[in-house]
Write an enzyme that holds these catalytic residues in place. Structure first.
Site: not given
Ligand code: PPS
Length: 567
Positions: A192, A198, A201, A290, A432, A472
């Site tokens: 088993q 290796h 075994h 086991a 996005r 972000i």
């Molecule tokens: S998250 O929180 O991680 O889902 O955000 P993310 O997908 O990185 O999107 C951030 C980019 O969307 C623009 N944006 C905003 N950011 C933050 N808060 C709010 N309310 C918002 N509305 C629009 C912004 O340009 C971010 O781009 P980056 O590249 O970070 O500058």
């Protein structure tokens, strides 16, 4: 007296009856079987769990938990129960037939429900596994995965679960019995395993077969084993490679679709009964058979030879010979394996532990031929390539305008210049647009967005690529979830781009901070929405007064330091 290797009773009906029952069963209440229940059902139906004729009722269950015996006194150490949700159990009337379906909805069997009860799981854990401690995988399953209520009753088998992999190597108890009959094998010893084989075994099984004057069956478990084990696809390729190392036509490889519980001594006894049902005459029981590893106090759950002792005690009743397995060790001066209690005095014993083997694989270091066969090592290296050939994810996080995208782009170009692995950039804005165009910036939407990025990055990582993410990602809990998703497949390197909110606002490259201050953009990270600063990122980069190229270079140095890229 029964003829050796006479067929064992199965629970299947004829194909014609199965077709009729299938049509009738379409109207029954259905239970969707879990992967573990599918394994149990297969062995119930094909005779692997003989004399069980279905999932256990309450009296059998109590007898097994308390004293390793069914209600009629037959030795049986492991509960085989159908756990279901409270909701499903409440809808069942005793005496009713239910349909048992696989995960695609195919009806594999029907069961007449004779018993329904709510088990005391702590009692079951202590009785069966010796401790109510969730560090034990069997106990963890019991408390955290199994349903609250158990149903029991006889099973009528309609069809075996479908397997698409290694079909030629999967044999039912009756198929194995027929094979032994055909080959004229009289004495067969089973080994088993849930690990790759290796040299130690191979030596051990070869010696065990010779000592028992028996043929050898390598009978690895391919159902469910211990979490974190080498996957069964890789293991079977390794077993196939080792098969050629035994004398021709003495050894057979067959796969057992068992769901292990890691129950040590009781599990070893269960394994012996299952092997008896498969027509084996002897069974190898090793050290810590086991074994579930350490308990939550860091101590072993069972003694190293508890399993051997228990099986030996009941071997006669089961009707199987026990071949105790002595640990084989490599003696350098003799360039040979010896049982550990026969090592010539004063000689050098070499060993490579499982942890050391994994380290060598990860770092691409030598694995000596005395330890394993080159063909086995090649298979393991294919599945676990050294870190510099594995996929990974670099996850930038920071405020809008912090410089994430710019550094991520520079890093991508540097990695592409080095070559070797495909690189994908999942930048916040780009994601996005292509993946999350319907989402806004509420907490809920941000979480969906980050989990989508995490999913795509985990697939890229799994397939050996490099994913660079630059959202972000303001919430620590969501970042942790993404880390867990990815770390199943490769490294997750979190890089906090630590530009202060004041500096981001001063730069305001997209003019968004101005709009946020004016209240024209709501829920703006750092202004009107929170950002959890990463506490322990793999790397934190400061961007003020540092150029992009050197920021990207810092990341690259980190990747080199982690062994993910080679200079
Ligand atoms: S998250 O929180 O991680 O889902 O955000 P993310 O997908 O990185 O999107 C951030 C980019 O969307 C623009 N944006 C905003 N950011 C933050 N808060 C709010 N309310 C918002 N509305 C629009 C912004 O340009 C971010 O781009 P980056 O590249 O970070 O500058």
């Amino acid at each position: 007296m029964t003829t050796p290797f006479a067929p064992i009773p199965e629970l299947y009906v004829s194909p014609e009856s199965a077709q009729k029952l299938r049509l009738a069963a379409a109207g029954l209440k259905s239970h969707d079987l879990s992967p573990r229940q599918i394994c149990d059902l297969e062995l119930l139906m094909n005779g692997g769990f003989f004399p069980l004729r279905g999932f256990m009722g309450e009296a059998d269950y109590n007898g097994v938990v308390d004293g390793m015996r069914l209600a009629d006194g037959t030795l049986w150490p492991m509960p085989i129960t159908l756990d279901v949700s409270q909701d499903f159990a409440d809808r069942i009337t005793l005496g009713e037939d239910i349909a048992l379906r696989d995960q695609e909805g195919v009806i594999l069997a029907t069961m007449t429900v004779t018993d329904r009860w709510t088990p005391d799981k702590s009692r079951e854990a202590t009785g069966v596994f010796g401790a109510d401690d969730v560090a034990h995988p069997g106990v963890n399953y019991l408390h955290n995965k199994a349903g609250k209520v158990y149903l029991g009753g006889p099973v009528t088998g309609l069809q075996p679960p479908m397997h698409y992999d290694f079909r030629g190597r999967r044999e039912t108890p009756n198929e194995l019995r027929a094979f032994f009959r055909k080959m004229g094998w009289q004495r067969i010893v089973a080994f088993q395993t849930r690990n790759p084989l290796h040299r130690a075994h191979q030596e051990l099984t070869f010696r065990a077969a010779r000592e028992a004057q028996a043929n050898l069956l390598i009978h690895p478990v391919v159902g469910m084993t211990k979490p974190g084990d080498v996957d069964h696809f890789t293991r079977v390729r390794c077993y196939e490679a080792v098969l050629g190392k035994y004398p021709a036509a003495t050894t057979h490889l067959s796969l057992l679709n068992l769901a292990m519980r890691m129950g040590g001594p009781r599990e070893a006894l269960w394994h012996a009964i299952i092997r008896k049902n498969h027509g084996l005459t002897h069974f190898i029981v090793g050290r810590d058979h086991a074994g579930p590893g350490k308990n939550s106090q860091g101590k072993d759950f069972y003694g190293p030879y508890d399993a051997q002792d228990l099986v030996r005690k009941h071997a006669e009743e089961i009707g199987i010979g026990v071949v105790p397995f002595r640990q084989m060790v490599y003696v350098q001066e003799r360039a040979q394996y010896f049982p550990e209690d026969e090592v010539p005095e004063g000689s050098t014993v070499l060993n490579i532990s499982g942890t050391e083997l994994r380290r060598r694989l990860r770092e691409g270091l030598e694995i000596p031929e005395w330890f394993s066969f080159p063909e086995v090592v090649a298979q393991l290296r294919k599945t676990s390539p050294e870190r510099s050939k594995q996929g990974f994810t670099v996850f930038f996080t920071g405020f809008s305008g912090s410089g994430k995208s710019t550094i991520a782009n520079a890093l991508m170009v540097k990695l592409m210049e080095m070559g070797g692995r495909p690189v994908t950039l999942l930048d916040g804005d780009v994601v996005r647009k292509h993946l999350s165009s319907e989402l806004g910036f509420s907490k809920e939407h941000r979480d969906i967005n980050i989990k989508r990025i995490g999913y795509v990055a985990s697939e890229i990582t799994k397939n050996g690529g490099i994913a660079i993410c630059a959202p972000i990602a303001p919430y620590a809990a969501t970042r942790r979830e993404v880390r867990e998703m990815i770390e199943q497949y490769g490294a997750f390197v979190e890089v906090h781009v630590a530009t202060s909110i004041e500096e981001c606002e001063r730069r305001d490259r997209k003019g968004l901070y101005k709009l946020a201050r004016e209240g024209k953009i709501k829920e703006f990270t750092g202004i009107s929405d929170p950002y959890d600063v990463p506490e322990h990122p793999e790397l934190r980069v400061e961007t003020e007064n540092v150029d992009v190229d050197s920021c990207a270079h810092q990341v690259l140095l980190k990747l080199e330091g982690m062994g993910l890229v080679k200079a």
